[in-house]
Design an enzyme around this catalytic site. Structure first.
Site, PDB file in Angstrom:
ATOM      1  N   ASP A   1       0.823  -1.334   0.013  1.00 24.52           N
ATOM      2  CA  ASP A   1      -0.142   0.047   0.136  1.00 24.52           C
ATOM      3  C   ASP A   1       0.736   1.381  -0.093  1.00 24.52           C
ATOM      4  O   ASP A   1       0.570   2.338  -0.493  1.00 24.52           O
ATOM      5  CB  ASP A   1      -0.875   0.030   1.074  1.00 24.52           C
ATOM      6  CG  ASP A   1      -1.881  -1.097   1.367  1.00 24.52           C
ATOM      7  OD1 ASP A   1      -2.113  -1.653   0.184  1.00 24.52           O
ATOM      8  OD2 ASP A   1      -2.590  -1.281   2.119  1.00 24.52           O
TER       9      ASP A   1
ATOM     10  N   LEU B   1     -19.128 -24.783 -27.219  1.00 21.43           N
ATOM     11  CA  LEU B   1     -18.721 -26.282 -27.240  1.00 21.43           C
ATOM     12  C   LEU B   1     -19.621 -26.979 -27.491  1.00 21.43           C
ATOM     13  O   LEU B   1     -20.885 -26.834 -26.836  1.00 21.43           O
ATOM     14  CB  LEU B   1     -17.821 -26.562 -25.985  1.00 21.43           C
ATOM     15  CG  LEU B   1     -16.506 -25.795 -25.917  1.00 21.43           C
ATOM     16  CD1 LEU B   1     -15.754 -26.206 -24.476  1.00 21.43           C
ATOM     17  CD2 LEU B   1     -15.506 -26.139 -26.839  1.00 21.43           C
TER      18      LEU B   1
ATOM     19  N   GLU C   1      -9.428 -30.583 -19.321  1.00 25.31           N
ATOM     20  CA  GLU C   1      -9.276 -29.145 -18.254  1.00 25.31           C
ATOM     21  C   GLU C   1     -10.673 -29.145 -17.623  1.00 25.31           C
ATOM     22  O   GLU C   1     -11.704 -29.743 -17.906  1.00 25.31           O
ATOM     23  CB  GLU C   1      -9.112 -28.085 -19.027  1.00 25.31           C
ATOM     24  CG  GLU C   1      -8.032 -28.105 -20.140  1.00 25.31           C
ATOM     25  CD  GLU C   1      -7.926 -26.761 -21.192  1.00 25.31           C
ATOM     26  OE1 GLU C   1      -8.754 -25.958 -20.961  1.00 25.31           O
ATOM     27  OE2 GLU C   1      -7.141 -26.705 -22.086  1.00 25.31           O
TER      28      GLU C   1
ATOM     29  N   ARG D   1     -18.317 -12.615 -24.782  1.00 24.96           N
ATOM     30  CA  ARG D   1     -18.293 -13.349 -25.949  1.00 24.96           C
ATOM     31  C   ARG D   1     -19.544 -12.755 -26.852  1.00 24.96           C
ATOM     32  O   ARG D   1     -19.694 -13.041 -28.087  1.00 24.96           O
ATOM     33  CB  ARG D   1     -19.016 -14.827 -25.534  1.00 24.96           C
ATOM     34  CG  ARG D   1     -19.089 -15.688 -26.579  1.00 24.96           C
ATOM     35  CD  ARG D   1     -19.287 -17.199 -26.197  1.00 24.96           C
ATOM     36  NE  ARG D   1     -19.685 -18.026 -27.039  1.00 24.96           N
ATOM     37  CZ  ARG D   1     -20.832 -18.273 -27.792  1.00 24.96           C
ATOM     38  NH1 ARG D   1     -21.972 -17.506 -27.292  1.00 24.96           N
ATOM     39  NH2 ARG D   1     -21.016 -19.133 -28.718  1.00 24.96           N
TER      40      ARG D   1
ATOM     41  N   LYS E   1     -20.334 -32.344 -19.180  1.00 25.20           N
ATOM     42  CA  LYS E   1     -20.963 -31.487 -18.057  1.00 25.20           C
ATOM     43  C   LYS E   1     -21.424 -32.612 -16.811  1.00 25.20           C
ATOM     44  O   LYS E   1     -22.229 -33.465 -17.130  1.00 25.20           O
ATOM     45  CB  LYS E   1     -22.305 -30.735 -18.438  1.00 25.20           C
ATOM     46  CG  LYS E   1     -21.913 -29.651 -19.655  1.00 25.20           C
ATOM     47  CD  LYS E   1     -21.801 -28.367 -19.286  1.00 25.20           C
ATOM     48  CE  LYS E   1     -23.507 -27.739 -19.180  1.00 25.20           C
ATOM     49  NZ  LYS E   1     -23.544 -26.557 -18.807  1.00 25.20           N
TER      50      LYS E   1
END
Ligand code: IVH
Length: 669
Positions: free
Chosen positions: A40, A86, A116, A139, A314
């Site tokens: 700081d 995707l 990933e 996006r 998923k």
């Protein structure tokens, strides 16, 4: 002419580099090398030097990470490379199919799959030119998105200048996310302010990114993981090697990825993370599989919307079926009635679920709920479980009774009203509906408001004993009123009275928040206090004047005006004034001298002439820095009445000087 010494310029450049490096160590590596205080101090020094030399402005200086209060509209930018999505699957068979498809298309050639984490946030595209961050775009529709550069600059894990051997022109793709801890804190804050809650960290992250005020974005502590390197001169033709390079340039790349040589390794990764992801500090909703070789990626090509070389597996949201025992209704501080489903306890995603929020009457209607129904409860990206459907086959048509939203307040019996255009039912009896009265006082004493240490039960007790009727009555309480209450005693009575006394130094913006004007949350109160410096000015303002203020729309302006149109509210404010609460902003922040420059000062105890906040403001106005804890770096302590014995002992052991309020005054004048 502005005589710039070479020294200042060098110092600015070296401080920027130094702060960038510490920033990286702290946020990306989580391995800080210097204390927050030292950081700081250096930052403060840089801010001052940059103020002195506006000609050396750099949008990527570490000082710019704090954002700005200026609200900006977003412009649309076309993506250089479209942002594809995707293909998704929830089934392991389809993962196997994907693997086989890739294998066939590559005609038996060897290939690797990088697995990933699928980060559950909002995707972002970052552009760097010559190692400098130049643009961040959402996006959008994949072809063009919103330019959110100023907001993204506040995210500490995103480098503003790259290190090492980076390509001259680079685009990085990744995910902006809000860690669970930040999400929970934000929602608690919003709940206390009566603002709508974010359903999950993904919504919170994208909502935050679209804020027009970048200072607010900075406050919300977003994080980012990057997972895709694009450009004309990227370092290698291997995705995983590119990620390793990107890490060296300063990007935050998750270590949770694996280069797999066969489909079994892929499943191993999936199974491992399906369990382990629950221990991550942020939300994930699956695993992304990518062909590692970029040459092979090109060979595989794209479909209209997504690449053939990648797929997302998923995780299933965890779901259970259980009985809806009944519905109860809670009344909040603003009178809003929230239906709560009481369920037969069921184990779900590691916790026992007994209740689920139903939000409002429309949701009950759309689910066609009957008491005794077997309902599906899901805990996906949300923390609060929700009912997603009814198993109608298990319904007993004779016994089942359709849930009808109550017409009268369960607490006070008043007839509920439903404001046109609002989903919520509200109890209009704000003056005598008990939970509304308790709720308003709880809000008044809360940490971000008056910070008075008293809990729910004590407030209820004081109300029931007629010792208070509203929050202003707290200021008339005496130790004698309290010490004989059940479970109280002299000590807790004294503590409460002191805490109430301390609250007299709470600055105006927090008092304004405490008063509890609908839709005026803590940050809005700050804004109002900065624009209109006193409660009298606020009271005098018309809707037309209020909407001139940045971020204040018609709705908030109306709420403010109608608050002051109500005599009861005006009388309440006047009583607070009578008790000595701060109803005006104390001017500070403009440096009036450098008397305390370079000093770190601790203010402790209760004072006579000034409030504690006023002393702190005076320290800052004279170039000093306030700290809360005493260390060997403390220049001196300004001590009032009641400074704690542990602080005294610490001063003695470290040899830190203590001065009185009068001595402080003498120093000033
Ligand atoms: S790669 C062309 N990797 O998931 C491939 N995406 O449904 C581009 N996401 O829009 C995406 N984690 O927002 C990739 N490790 C990861 C990801 C990831 C999360 C998101 C991303 C994308 C969406 C696709």
């Amino acid at each position: 002419m502005n005589s710039m010494s070479m020294d200042d310029k060098d110092l600015i450049y070296s401080l920027r580099a130094e702060l960038d490096a510490h920033n990286y160590k702290y946020y990306v590596l989580s391995a800080p090398e210097i204390s927050d205080q030292e950081f700081d101090e250096k930052m403060h020094q840089l801010i001052e030097l940059e103020q002195k030399h506006p000609e050396l402005f750099d949008a990527n200086s570490p000082t710019q990470r704090v954002g700005s209060d200026i609200s900006k509209a977003f412009t649309q930018v076309k993506h250089k490379y479209p942002m594809l999505s995707l293909g998704n699957t929830y089934s392991k068979e389809e993962v196997q199919d994907f693997y086989n498809r890739v294998s066939r298309a590559l005609e038996g050639e060897k290939f690797e799959i990088v697995c990933e984490l699928k980060f559950d946030g909002t995707s972002i595209s970052l552009t760097y030119e010559n190692g400098e961050f130049v643009r961040a775009v959402t996006r959008g529709d994949g072809e063009k998105g919103d330019d959110v550069t100023d907001n993204v600059r506040t995210i500490r894990t995103i480098p503003l200048k790259l290190k090492g051997d980076y390509p001259q022109s680079l685009e990085m793709r990744g995910e902006i996310l809000m860690p669970w801890a930040v999400f929970d804190e934000l929602n608690q804050e919003r709940e206390a302010e009566g603002e709508p809650l974010f359903a999950n960290p993904r919504n919170a992250a994208s909502g935050t990114l679209k804020q027009r005020n970048s200072a607010e974005v900075a406050r919300r502590k977003l994080d980012a993981y990057l997972y895709y390197v694009l450009g004309e001169d990227i370092p290698t033709l291997s995705h995983s090697d590119n990620l390793a390079h990107a890490k060296k340039w300063g990007f935050k790349i998750s270590d949770a990825y694996k280069v797999c040589n066969n489909v079994d390794e892929v499943f191993e990764f999936i199974n491992y993370w399906d369990v382990e992801r629950k221990n991550l500090p942020f939300a994930t909703d699956g695993i992304v599989l990518k062909v590692n070789s970029i040459a092979q990626q090109e060979q595989l090509g794209l479909t209209a919307k997504s690449p053939r070389w990648a797929i997302a597996y998923k995780f299933k949201a965890e779901r259970e079926c259980t009985r809806l025992n009944d519905i109860t209704y809670q009344v909040g501080r603003t009178g809003i009635v929230t239906p709560v489903a009481n369920l037969e306890p069921v184990q779900l995603a590691g916790t026992v679920v007994k209740r689920a929020s139903l939000h409002n009457a429309d949701i009950i209607e759309s689910l066609d709920l009957h008491v005794g129904d077997y309902v599906y409860v899901e805990k996906g990206g949300e923390i609060i479980p929700k009912i997603v459907g009814v198993n109608t086959e298990m319904r007993n048509p004779d016994a089942a009774e359709k849930v009808k939203f109550i017409t009268h307040c369960p607490e006070c019996g008043a007839e509920l009203v439903r404001v046109e255009g609002e989903a919520a039912h509200r109890c209009p009896n704000e003056n005598s509906c008990f939970p509304q009265i308790v709720g308003r006082i709880l809000h008044f004493v809360s940490r971000k408001a008056m910070n008075i240490t008293i809990g729910n039960e004590s407030i209820e007790l004081l109300l029931k004993r007629n010792l208070i009727k509203d929050a202003a009555d707290l200021y008339a309480l005496k130790v004698d009123d309290l010490k004989d209450l059940p479970l109280w005693g002299e000590k807790s009575a004294n503590n409460l009275i002191n805490s109430i006394k301390d609250s007299l130094s709470v600055p105006y913006d927090r008092v304004l928040y405490a008063i509890g004007i609908r839709t005026v949350g803590a940050s809005m109160a700050k804004k109002l206090a900065a624009e209109l410096k006193s409660i009298d000015a606020l009271k005098a303002a018309t809707v037309e004047q209020l909407v001139q203020i940045d971020e204040i729309g018609e709705g908030i302006a109306q709420q403010i005006v109608s608050f002051f149109a109500d005599e009861k509210n005006v009388a309440f404010v006047e009583r607070l004034r009578g008790y000595g609460l701060q109803l005006e902003a104390v001017e500070s922040n403009t440096v009036v001298s450098d008397k305390f420059a370079g000093m770190t000062i601790v203010v402790s105890g209760v004072f006579e002439k000034y409030s504690r906040d006023e002393i702190k403001a005076l320290i800052e106005a004279n170039g000093g820095k306030n700290a809360t804890s005493i260390s060997k770096k403390t220049s001196f302590v300004v001590a009032g009445e009641n400074m704690g014995p542990s602080k005294l002992a610490k001063c003695e052991s470290l040899g830190v000087k203590i001065i009185t309020e009068a001595e402080f005054d003498a120093l000033l004048n």
